[in-house]
Design an enzyme around this catalytic site. Structure first.
Site, PDB file in Angstrom:
ATOM      1  N   PHE A 247       0.805  -1.220   0.000  1.00 20.86           N
ATOM      2  CA  PHE A 247       0.000   0.000   0.000  1.00 20.86           C
ATOM      3  C   PHE A 247       0.835   1.266   0.000  1.00 20.86           C
ATOM      4  O   PHE A 247       0.399   2.319   0.450  1.00 20.86           O
ATOM      5  CB  PHE A 247      -0.990  -0.001   1.187  1.00 20.86           C
ATOM      6  CG  PHE A 247      -1.695  -1.318   1.357  1.00 20.86           C
ATOM      7  CD1 PHE A 247      -2.631  -1.725   0.420  1.00 20.86           C
ATOM      8  CD2 PHE A 247      -1.397  -2.172   2.408  1.00 20.86           C
ATOM      9  CE1 PHE A 247      -3.276  -2.952   0.547  1.00 20.86           C
ATOM     10  CE2 PHE A 247      -2.026  -3.400   2.531  1.00 20.86           C
ATOM     11  CZ  PHE A 247      -2.978  -3.792   1.593  1.00 20.86           C
ATOM     12  N   GLY A 473      -0.580  -7.926  -4.681  1.00 19.95           N
ATOM     13  CA  GLY A 473      -1.959  -8.321  -4.364  1.00 19.95           C
ATOM     14  C   GLY A 473      -2.955  -7.644  -5.283  1.00 19.95           C
ATOM     15  O   GLY A 473      -4.163  -7.810  -5.169  1.00 19.95           O
ATOM     16  N   THR A 474      -2.412  -6.874  -6.213  1.00 16.27           N
ATOM     17  CA  THR A 474      -3.230  -6.071  -7.107  1.00 16.27           C
ATOM     18  C   THR A 474      -3.815  -6.887  -8.257  1.00 16.27           C
ATOM     19  O   THR A 474      -4.758  -6.454  -8.893  1.00 16.27           O
ATOM     20  CB  THR A 474      -2.343  -4.970  -7.706  1.00 16.27           C
ATOM     21  OG1 THR A 474      -1.113  -5.586  -8.111  1.00 16.27           O
ATOM     22  CG2 THR A 474      -2.017  -3.922  -6.672  1.00 16.27           C
ATOM     23  N   PRO A 639     -12.258  -7.725 -14.686  1.00 13.29           N
ATOM     24  CA  PRO A 639     -13.286  -7.168 -13.805  1.00 13.29           C
ATOM     25  C   PRO A 639     -13.267  -7.768 -12.395  1.00 13.29           C
ATOM     26  O   PRO A 639     -13.662  -7.103 -11.447  1.00 13.29           O
ATOM     27  CB  PRO A 639     -14.599  -7.540 -14.504  1.00 13.29           C
ATOM     28  CG  PRO A 639     -14.226  -7.797 -15.929  1.00 13.29           C
ATOM     29  CD  PRO A 639     -12.827  -8.315 -15.910  1.00 13.29           C
ATOM     30  N   GLN A 645      -9.937  -4.667  -6.140  1.00 11.51           N
ATOM     31  CA  GLN A 645      -9.181  -3.444  -5.849  1.00 11.51           C
ATOM     32  C   GLN A 645     -10.115  -2.345  -5.334  1.00 11.51           C
ATOM     33  O   GLN A 645      -9.796  -1.638  -4.387  1.00 11.51           O
ATOM     34  CB  GLN A 645      -8.465  -2.939  -7.114  1.00 11.51           C
ATOM     35  CG  GLN A 645      -7.185  -3.682  -7.426  1.00 11.51           C
ATOM     36  CD  GLN A 645      -6.045  -3.214  -6.547  1.00 11.51           C
ATOM     37  OE1 GLN A 645      -6.096  -3.334  -5.326  1.00 11.51           O
ATOM     38  NE2 GLN A 645      -5.013  -2.674  -7.128  1.00 11.51           N
ATOM     39  N   LYS A 708      -6.369   2.863 -17.310  1.00 15.54           N
ATOM     40  CA  LYS A 708      -5.927   3.952 -16.433  1.00 15.54           C
ATOM     41  C   LYS A 708      -5.428   3.501 -15.057  1.00 15.54           C
ATOM     42  O   LYS A 708      -4.620   4.176 -14.446  1.00 15.54           O
ATOM     43  CB  LYS A 708      -7.074   4.941 -16.223  1.00 15.54           C
ATOM     44  CG  LYS A 708      -7.420   5.773 -17.462  1.00 15.54           C
ATOM     45  CD  LYS A 708      -8.579   6.677 -17.147  1.00 15.54           C
ATOM     46  CE  LYS A 708      -8.856   7.673 -18.256  1.00 15.54           C
ATOM     47  NZ  LYS A 708     -10.047   8.477 -17.931  1.00 15.54           N
ATOM     48  N   GLY A 709      -5.905   2.408 -14.529  1.00 15.63           N
ATOM     49  CA  GLY A 709      -5.445   1.988 -13.193  1.00 15.63           C
ATOM     50  C   GLY A 709      -6.506   2.150 -12.125  1.00 15.63           C
ATOM     51  O   GLY A 709      -7.268   3.115 -12.131  1.00 15.63           O
ATOM     52  N   GLY A 711      -5.899   1.169  -8.518  1.00 19.09           N
ATOM     53  CA  GLY A 711      -5.385   0.916  -7.161  1.00 19.09           C
ATOM     54  C   GLY A 711      -5.829   1.912  -6.119  1.00 19.09           C
ATOM     55  O   GLY A 711      -6.031   1.559  -4.965  1.00 19.09           O
ATOM     56  N   GLU A 712      -5.967   3.161  -6.490  1.00 17.68           N
ATOM     57  CA  GLU A 712      -6.288   4.188  -5.491  1.00 17.68           C
ATOM     58  C   GLU A 712      -7.717   4.716  -5.591  1.00 17.68           C
ATOM     59  O   GLU A 712      -8.307   5.098  -4.587  1.00 17.68           O
ATOM     60  CB  GLU A 712      -5.352   5.409  -5.598  1.00 17.68           C
ATOM     61  CG  GLU A 712      -4.082   5.247  -6.410  1.00 17.68           C
ATOM     62  CD  GLU A 712      -2.905   4.681  -5.662  1.00 17.68           C
ATOM     63  OE1 GLU A 712      -2.716   5.019  -4.494  1.00 17.68           O
ATOM     64  OE2 GLU A 712      -2.166   3.863  -6.263  1.00 17.68           O
TER      65      GLU A 712
END
Lengths: 746, 339, 186
Positions: A247, A473-474, A639, A645, A708-709, A711-712
Site C-alpha cells: 500500500f 496483491g493487485t 473485472p 481493488q 488507467k489503473g 489501485g487508489e
C-alpha cells in the site's frame, strides 16, 4: 483483426492455488542453510544522541554472533546520494546505524544477529544504550509556526507544488453570496500490510547476494543495495514474487533490508531480519495534516472562489510532500483560486505515500466542503456537483482523454437509491437508528511510467514475458498474462509471466495505480515486436505457406499464425521454433507514454461514492450499512481483480473515516497504539454491503490498451461520503478523521 | 522475552509447590495473555509451570446448592457454549462471546480470564512510565492519551482499566473464586477478587503469590429470563470495550424484583453499585428508572482529557442495556446495540 | 526445499552449545522433547521452552504457510487447528502442545484436491495479497467444526479474529457462506 478473448474476462487469480495452499513464499518464508536471525533494537527516545553503547550482555549470550551499532558497523557509502532510492524526497536520506544522532522514536540503533530467532530477540533486550535527550515536536497543529514551503527535488516531479493563484480569491470570496470556511484534521496512519517487513539475504560468496525482500520495487532496492554497499548491480538480485500487501510502504527500501544486507556481508552468512509489528510503526506512514478551505459560489451554486491550504507533516531530514491542496480546480471550474502547501518538520520518521496519497486527504476536505455548500444553497449535493461539472480540465483548459464521471454519478446514484433521500439532517430513521446518506466525488491521476519487457517465444512454443514488476496483491500477474495472451493469440496456459525479480527488465516500483498502463502497454509493444520477428521468420521458412501473405491478412490465434480469411492455412509456433533451429525467439521493448500526444490532454480517473450509515439514536455508534462506488478508469482488463481493488479500497475508506489512527503521545513523542489490537482496521463484522460499478469509459487516446489503473481511485471518495452521511444522519459535522462515535454524543 | 525453565504439573499441589520454588514464576494455562506480555518484555518469568494437565479443573459441574462450578481450565469457548451456561447463565455466555476472538476463546481459560492484565498503552510500552508495571515509575496515562482509561475508582497512581468481558458478567452474577495455595484453600467473593489501584496499582487482584485459581462458582440465580450484555467499542468486533454493561433482571410483570448491573471498561475492576440495584427494586423497568440507577452508579465518575465521554456513554449504555434485558432475544453477535 | 544436511548438524551444534553449563550469567534452560503430530505426520522436536508453536512450525518444520502478522494474537494470520480447534499459534508455546495434533494450511489440501473452502476462496477472489489467507481458511474450518454460526452476521462476527488489510472481507465471507450453505464441509 484484434481478437481479445482474455481482456475483459473475470479470470481467477493465476496464483490462487499457491495462496490458498500456503505454498506462496513471502520474504521470510525462505529456508536457507545456516541462517542467522537479526533482531533490531530501536531508540527509546525521540530526539537527541546516543552517548554510551554497551553490548556486552547481549554478546555474552551463547548463540549471539554479532551486535552492530553505529560504533562498530562496517564502513559504508558516504554520500547521501548513494542512499537515495527512486522515491527519496528532497533532503538528507536516513542512514541506519550511521551516527549517534536520534531523529525519531523507534529509530533503529542496533542489530543483534544470532543463531536462533529467540536468542536474537532476547539479546536485543539486553543491549544497553544511554541517551542525551533533546526537546522534540510531534504535532502539526501545535507547530504551525514552523510551517514552510517544501524543498524541491527529483521526486517532486510527480508531486508538483500548488500552482500560482488565479483571479482574485479574496475579492471573489468576499463578494460571494454563499461560502463555507472549514478546517479539517487527519492524524497519522500506518500502512500496516499484514506481512511484516522482512528480508532474507542469501550470501552467495564472491560479493554476490540473493535477497528475498518485501518491496514494491525489486530494481529500486537492487540499486539501493548496490550503491550503499559498493556492489556491482549484476551481483545483487532482489526477489519479491509474493508481497503480503504494501500500500505504499514498500515504495522505498526499508531498514530491515539495509540491516540484513549489512550483516550478511559483514558475517559472510545468510541473514534474515523480520520487523515486529511494533517496529512496523517506525517506518512509512501517512502524514498528519491540517487543511483550511474557503469555498464560495454564486447564486446558482457555481463555484467562484476556492482557497485550499494544507499544513503537512514531514520529518526533520527529508521534505516529503503529497499533492493535497491542488485538486479542486482540476475537478470544478473555479476562476479565483489560491492554493498553498507547507510542510511542518517534526521529529518523526519520514512519511511515505500510502494508498491514494494526497488525493484521499484532499478530497475528504473538498467534498465535505461541497456538501456544506449544498446545504447553504439548499440544493441536492449531487446537483451541486453536476452544476460544477467540468467537461474539460478546468485547470488547463485541455480536454480529457476520457471522463465518464457523469455516468459514475448517474449509475451509482440510481443503484444506491439517492433519490429517496430526504435532505433534512436526522429526518430518516430505521427503528432507533438515524439513517444518513452521503455522497462524494473521487479523482486520481492516470499515470504511465516507462517499463521494459522481454518477450520470448520459448522452445516449447509458449510465450514468456519478463519484467521486474511486483504483484503486491493487485492482480498484476493475472492481468499482465491476459494482456500478453491476447496480443499473441495464445491461451492463458501458454503464457508464462516472470516477475518480482530485479534480474528481469526494468520496471518502476509498483505505485500510483500505474502498473496496468506501464507494464501492460510495454507488453503490447514487446509482443508486437515479437510478432514482427516471428513474421520475418515465417517469411524466411523454406516451405512456408504464408511466405507471400501480406501482414495485414494474417492473424495470431491459438498458437499459430494463419490467414484471416482462410484459417486452415497456418503455421504453428512450434514450426517457427523448429525452423529457428529449436531456439527460442526473443525481443525486448521499452514501453513509454506518448508524451507529445498526451501533452494536449488531461488524463484522470474518476469515481463517485454513495454511502448509507446508521447511527444509533442514543449511543451514536456508527455503521456503514451499504455503499456504492462507480469508477471510470478506462478499460477494465480483469473485472474480478479490479472489483477487488475497488471494494478493498472502499473498506479502506470505512477504515480511514471511522477507525484508523496512529495516536501520538506528545509528551513521549511516540505512537501509543503501535499494534493491531488498538490500531483499528475493519474486521469482517465492520464490512457490510459494498457495490462496485465500472462505468464504461472508452479511451482511445491514453494508451494502446485504453487503461488507467484502479489501485487508489476506489478509496478517494469514500471518507468524504461517509462523513457527509454522518452529517445527514445527525446534523453534526465532524471534520477530524477518524470520526469517533462519541463525538456525536451531545 | 527472556529464557525460562518449564515444568509440567500433574496436580494442583504439585503446581503450587513448584511455583513457590522461585521468586519469579508463573502458572501457564492458555497463555494468551502471559505469552503476549512476555514477548513485549513486560514480564520476565524464570519458570513457567504448565497447569493444563491438572485433572480437577477441567469440567463444568453442577453443585449441590444448585449452582455451577466452572473448572479454572475450562476454555472460554467451552464455557460460553456449554448447554448449562447457555440455558441458565446466558448473560455469562454473551459476555464471553463479546470478548477477544474465536481463536483466543478456544485457548484462554476461565481462570486466566480473571488474571488478564490491562490494555493501558503505557503498561504495554516497556519504556514508558507505568506504576502498574514498575512500581513508583509514574503514570504516563494521566497526562497522556487516555481515551480507553478509567472514569471510576482510579487513583493518582493509575487510571488503567481491567479489560475482561467475562468478568463483567461474573461480577453481575456474584460469582465466587476458589483458590488453592501454599496456605491451603480459600474462596473469594468476586467483588473482592479484583482491586482498585490505590497506591498499589501493581496488584491487579487479591491473590497471593503462589495461589492458583482452581474454579469459579456461579450462584443459583442466573437471570436467564431477562439479561443483556452490551459492548461499545471503536470497531464492531475484536476490540476492547470503551464501555460495556452486563444487566440481569428479575421481574414480576413490569416491576423489577432484583437487578444486577456491572460495568466494564470504566475501572480497574468490573464496577458494580449495589445501591443502584437496590434503587431499582420494586420499580418498573423503564428508561427513566434505569437513568436514575445510572446516576447512582456513576456518582463520583471523573473523566480525563480524552475519556470524559465515557461518563455520558456509560449512562446511556446502562439505560439501553436495561431495556435490552427486557428483550434478551434481541441480543446481537458481538454484543452490539440492539432494539 | 533445500535443507542441507550440514544445516541440521549446525542446528544441533548450536543447541548442544546452549545445553552446556556456561560461565556467563544468562543460562538457557533445558531443551525439551516435544512430540507433535503435524498434518498427520509425527514429529519429535528438541526445543527450548521459549519457542512459540508458530516459530516451531515455521522455523523448525519449515511449514511457512502459517504466517506471522503480529506475533501477539491481534491479527489471526497464524491460525492453525489444534486437536480440531482453531487457535493462534503465536500465543502458545510448542511445549504446551506436547502430544497435540496440529493441522496447518499445508495439511488442508487432500492430495491434489483442494478443500472446498480453498476452491471457494479462489472463486470469490477472497484474497489479494494472500498473506492472511492461510489463517482465514484454517479459521473457517474451525468455525465449521464449532457449528455455532447460523447467519451471515454470525459468520462475520465469528471470523472477526482474522484481519484482512487488502479489504477482501466480502469475498472471504461469501466464500465461507457458499461452503457452509452448500454443506461442503464435514
Amino acid at each position: 483483426m484484434a481478437i481479445k478473448p482474455n481482456i475483459g474476462q473475470p479470470l481467477n487469480r493465476l496464483e490462487g492455488r499457491q495462496k490458498v495452499t500456503g505454498s506462496a513464499k513471502y520474504a521470510a518464508d525462505y529456508h536457507v542453510p545456516q541462517l542467522l536471525y537479526g533482531y533490531v533494537v530501536n531508540s527509546t527516545i525521540t530526539k537527541g544522541k546516543i552517548v554510551r553503547v554497551d553490548t556486552s550482555a547481549a554478546k555474552a549470550l551463547p548463540g549471539v554472533v554479532e551486535v552492530l551499532t553505529h560504533e562498530n558497523r562496517p564502513g559504508l557509502a558516504w554520500f547521501d546520494l548513494q542512499y537515495a532510492d527512486m522515491d527519496a524526497p528532497p533532503g538528507t536520506v536516513f542512514k541506519p546505524l550511521h551516527d549517534n544522532k536520534i531523529r525519531f522514536n523507534g529509530q533503529p540503533v542496533a542489530l543483534v544477529v544470532a543463531e536462533e530467532f529467540e536468542i536474537a530477540r532476547y539479546a536485543a533486550s539486553l543491549v544497553q544504550l544511554d541517551y542525551e535527550e533533546e526537546p522534540f515536536v510531534t504535532s502539526v497543529e501545535a507547530n504551525l509556526s514552523k510551517a514552510r514551503p517544501a524543498k524541491k527535488g527529483i521526486a517532486t516531479a510527480l508531486k508538483p507544488p500548488p500552482p500560482a493563484p488565479t483571479g482574485n480569491f479574496e475579492k471573489a470570496y468576499e463578494a460571494a453570496p454563499f461560502k463555507v470556511d472549514a478546517e479539517y484534521y487527519h492524524g497519522n496512519e500506518h500502512h500496516n500490510p499484514m506481512e511484516l517487513f522482512a528480508t532474507t539475504t542469501v550470501y552467495e560468496g564472491n560479493g554476490k547476494l540473493t535477497i528475498y525482500d518485501k518491496t514494491q520495487g525489486t530494481i529500486n532496492n537492487q540499486l539501493f543495495v548496490a550503491n550503499v554497499f559498493g556492489l556491482r548491480y549484476k551481483d545483487v538480485r532482489v526477489l519479491a514474487p509474493y508481497v503480503g500487501g504494501a500500500f505504499g510502504s514498500g515504495l522505498r527500501p526499508q531498514y530491515q533490508l539495509f540491516l540484513s544486507v549489512m550483516a550478511a556481508l559483514h558475517l559472510k552468512r545468510n541473514v534474515r531480519v523480520v520487523l515486529d509489528r511494533h517496529q512496523m510503526f517506525t517506518l512509512a506512514h501517512r502524514p498528519q495534516n491540517l487543511q483550511q478551505l474557503q469555498f464560495a459560489t454564486d447564486e446558482n451554486g457555481k463555484l467562484t472562489a476556492a482557497r485550499h491550504a494544507a499544513f503537512v507533516e514531514t520529518s526533520s531530514y527529508e521534505d516529503y510532500t503529497e499533492v493535497i491542496s491542488s485538486w479542486s480546480h482540476r475537478l470544478y471550474p473555479i476562476s479565483n483560486t489560491r492554493f498553498e502547501y507547507k510542510v511542518v518538520p517534526l521529529d518523526l520518521s519520514t512519511p511515505t505515500d500510502m494508498r491514494a496519497p494526497g488525493g484521499v486527504t484532499a478530497m475528504h476536505a473538498i467534498e465535505c466542503t461541497m456538501d456544506q455548500l449544498a446545504y447553504k444553497l439548499g440544493i441536492d449535493p449531487l446537483e451541486l456537483r453536476l452544476r460544477n461539472y467540468a467537461e474539460v480540465d478546468p485547470s488547463t483548459e485541455k480536454p480529457f482523454t476520457s471522463k465518464a464521471l457523469r455516468e459514475c454519478y448517474r449509475q451509482a446514484a440510481d443503484s444506491f437509491g439517492w433519490s429517496n433521500r430526504n435532505p433534512e439532517p436526522g429526518s430518516m430513521t430505521r427503528g432507533n437508528k438515524l439513517v444518513g446518506y452521503g455522497m462524494a466525488t473521487g479523482v486520481w491521476d492516470a499515470y504511465q511510467f516507462p517499463s521494459r519487457i522481454e518477450a520470448i517465444l520459448t522452445k516449447e512454443g509458449k510465450l514468456m514475458i519478463n519484467n521486474a514488476v511486483t504483484d503486491i496483491g493487485t492482480g498484476t500477474f493475472t492481468v499482465m498474462t491476459q494482456i500478453a495472451a491476447d496480443e499473441l493469440g495464445l491461451p492463458i496456459e501458454d503464457v508464462i509471466f516472470g516477475y518480482g525479480d530485479s534480474k528481469k527488465p526494468f520496471s518502476m516500483f509498483q505505485g500510483g495505480s500505474s502498473m496496468t498502463s506501464s507494464t501492460g502497454v510495454a507488453i503490447v509493444m514487446a509482443a508486437k515486436a515479437l510478432k514482427k520477428k516471428l513474421l520475418e521468420k515465417v517469411k524466411e521458412m523454406s516451405d512456408s505457406p504464408l511466405a507471400d501473405a501480406d501482414e495485414k491478412d494474417l492473424v495470431f490465434r491459438n498458437g499459430r499464425i494463419a490467414l484471416v480469411n482462410e484459417p486452415s492455412v497456418h503455421i504453428n509456433f512450434q514450426e517457427i521454433v523448429a525452423a529457428n533451429k529449436g531456439q527460442a525467439i526473443k525481443t525486448t521493448k521499452m514501453g513509454k507514454p506518448h508524451l507529445l500526444k498526451l501533452r494536449k490532454y488531461s488524463k484522470m480517473t474518476h469515481s463517485a461514492s454513495f454511502v448509507e450509515v446508521e447511527v444509533d439514536k442514543d449511543l451514536k455508534t456508527i455503521t456503514v450499512t451499504r455503499a456504492v462506488t462507480a469508477v471510470a478508469a478506462g478499460k477494465i482488463i480483469n473485472p474480478r481483480t479490479a472489483h477487488s481493488q475497488i471494494s478493498g479500497s472502499m473498506v479502506w475508506g470505512i477504515s480511514k473515516a471511522l477507525q484508523e489512527e496512529s495516536v501520538i503521545d506528545e509528551n513521549l513523542g511516540k505512537y501509543v497504539n503501535a499494534n493491531l489490537a488498538e490500531y483499528h482496521i475493519p474486521t469482517h463484522a465492520d464490512v457490510h454491503q459494498l457495490e462496485v460499478i465500472f462505468a464504461e469509459e472508452r479511451d482511445e487516446l491514453i494508451n494502446e490498451l485504453g487503461v488507467k489503473g484502479v489501485g487508489e481511485i476506489g478509496l478517494v471518495a469514500m471518507p468524504a461520503a461517509i462523513a457527509n452521511a454522518v452529517f445527514h444522519a445527525t446534523g453534526k459535522r465532524i471534520n477530524k478523521l477518524p470520526i469517533h462515535f462519541d463525538e456525536l454524543l451531545e | 522475552m527472556n529464557s525460562f525453565a518449564f515444568l509440567r504439573a500433574e496436580t494442583a499441589s504439585e503446581a503450587v509447590k513448584a511455583l513457590n520454588t522461585k521468586a519469579q514464576a508463573a502458572f501457564i494455562a492458555g497463555g494468551t495473555n502471559l505469552i503476549d506480555i512476555w514477548k513485549y518484555n513486560l514480564t520476565h518469568p524464570e519458570l513457567l509451570v504448565d497447569i493444563n494437565r491438572l485433572a480437577d479443573c477441567r469440567a463444568i459441574i453442577e453443585k449441590a446448592d444448585g449452582g455451577l462450578r466452572l473448572g479454572a481450565l475450562v476454555t472460554n469457548a467451552d464455557t460460553a457454549y456449554h448447554p448449562l451456561i447457555e440455558s441458565r447463565y446466558p448473560l455469562l455466555s454473551k459476555a464471553i462471546l463479546a470478548g477477544a476472538s474465536a481463536q483466543i476463546r478456544n485457548m484462554a481459560t476461565d481462570g486466566g480470564n480473571l488474571l488478564q492484565r490491562t490494555r493501558c498503552y503505557y503498561f504495554y510500552d516497556a519504556n514508558a512510565p507505568c506504576n502498574k508495571r514498575v512500581s513508583g515509575s509514574g503514570c504516563a496515562a494521566i497526562n497522556g492519551y487516555n481515551r480507553i482509561h478509567a472514569i471510576l475508582g482510579a487513583s493518582e497512581h493509575c487510571i488503567a482499566v481491567f479489560p475482561s468481558d467475562m468478568c463483567v458478567a461474573l461480577a453481575a452474577l456474584a460469582a465466587v473464586v476458589n483458590v488453592t495455595g501454599p496456605n491451603g484453600d480459600r474462596n473469594i467473593a468476586f467483588a473482592d477478587f479484583h482491586r482498585l489501584p490505590g497506591d498499589q496499582p501493581e496488584r491487579d487482584n487479591n491473590l497471593q503469590y503462589g495461589e492458583l485459581i482452581t474454579s469459579i462458582d456461579l450462584p443459583v440465580k442466573g437471570f436467564e429470563q431477562n439479561y443483556s450484555y452490551l459492548k461499545l467499542r471503536d470497531r464492531q468486533s475484536y476490540a476492547f470495550a470503551l464501555v460495556s454493561v452486563a444487566t440481569g433482571l428479575e421481574l414480576d410483570g413490569d416491576v423489577i424484583t432484583e437487578a444486577r448491573i456491572a460495568l466494564g471498561g470504566v475501572a480497574h475492576k468490573p464496577w458494580r453499585a449495589k445501591e443502584a440495584e437496590e434503587l431499582l427494586k420494586g420499580k418498573p423497568a423503564t428508561p427513566e428508572n434505569f437513568a436514575k440507577a445510572a446516576a447512582v452508579i456513576l456518582q463520583g465518575a471523573k473523566g480525563y482529557k480524552h475519556n470524559s465521554f465515557k461518563i455520558e456513554l456509560a449512562k446511556r449504555a446502562i439505560i439501553r442495556n436495561g431495556m435490552m434485558a427486557l428483550h434478551p432475544q434481541s441480543q446481537r453477535p458481538g454484543a452490539q446495540p440492539s432494539l | 526445499m533445500f535443507i542441507a544436511s550440514d544445516d541440521i548438524f549446525h542446528k544441533v551444534w548450536i543447541l548442544a552449545k546452549t545445553l552446556n553449563p556456561m560461565e556467563n550469567e544468562h543460562q538457557f534452560n533445558e531443551l525439551q522433547t516435544v512430540r507433535l503430530k503435524v498434518n498427520g505426520e509425527q514429529h519429535e522436536l528438541l526445543l527450548l521452552p521459549w519457542v512459540s508453536l508458530l516459530d516451531a512450525l515455521r522455523e523448525h518444520l519449515d511449514l511457512t504457510g502459517t504466517k506471522k502478522g503480529c506475533d501477539h494474537g491481534q491479527c489471526g494470520a497464524c491460525t492453525v487447528l489444534c486437536d480440531g480447534k482453531r487457535i493462534l499459534s503465536c500465543l502458545t508455546l510448542a511445549v504446551l502442545k506436547e502430544g497435540a495434533e496440529i493441522t496447518t494450511i499445508e495439511g488442508v489440501v487432500r492430495g491434489n484436491q483442494l478443500h472446498p473452502l480453498q476452491q471457494a476462496f479462489i472463486d470469490h477472489d477472497a484474497f489479494q495479497c494472500g498473506y492472511c489467507t492461510p489463517g482465514q481458511i484454517c479459521s473457517a474450518i474451525g468455525l465449521f467444526k464449532e457449528g455455532k454460526a447460523k447467519t451471515r452476521e454470525d459468520v462475520k462476527e465469528l471470523m472477526s479474529g482474522n484481519l484482512c488489510r487488502c479489504g477482501a472481507n466480502i469475498g472471504i465471507i461469501d466464500a465461507i457462506m457458499e461452503v457452509k450453505d452448500g454443506g461442503m464441509y464435514e
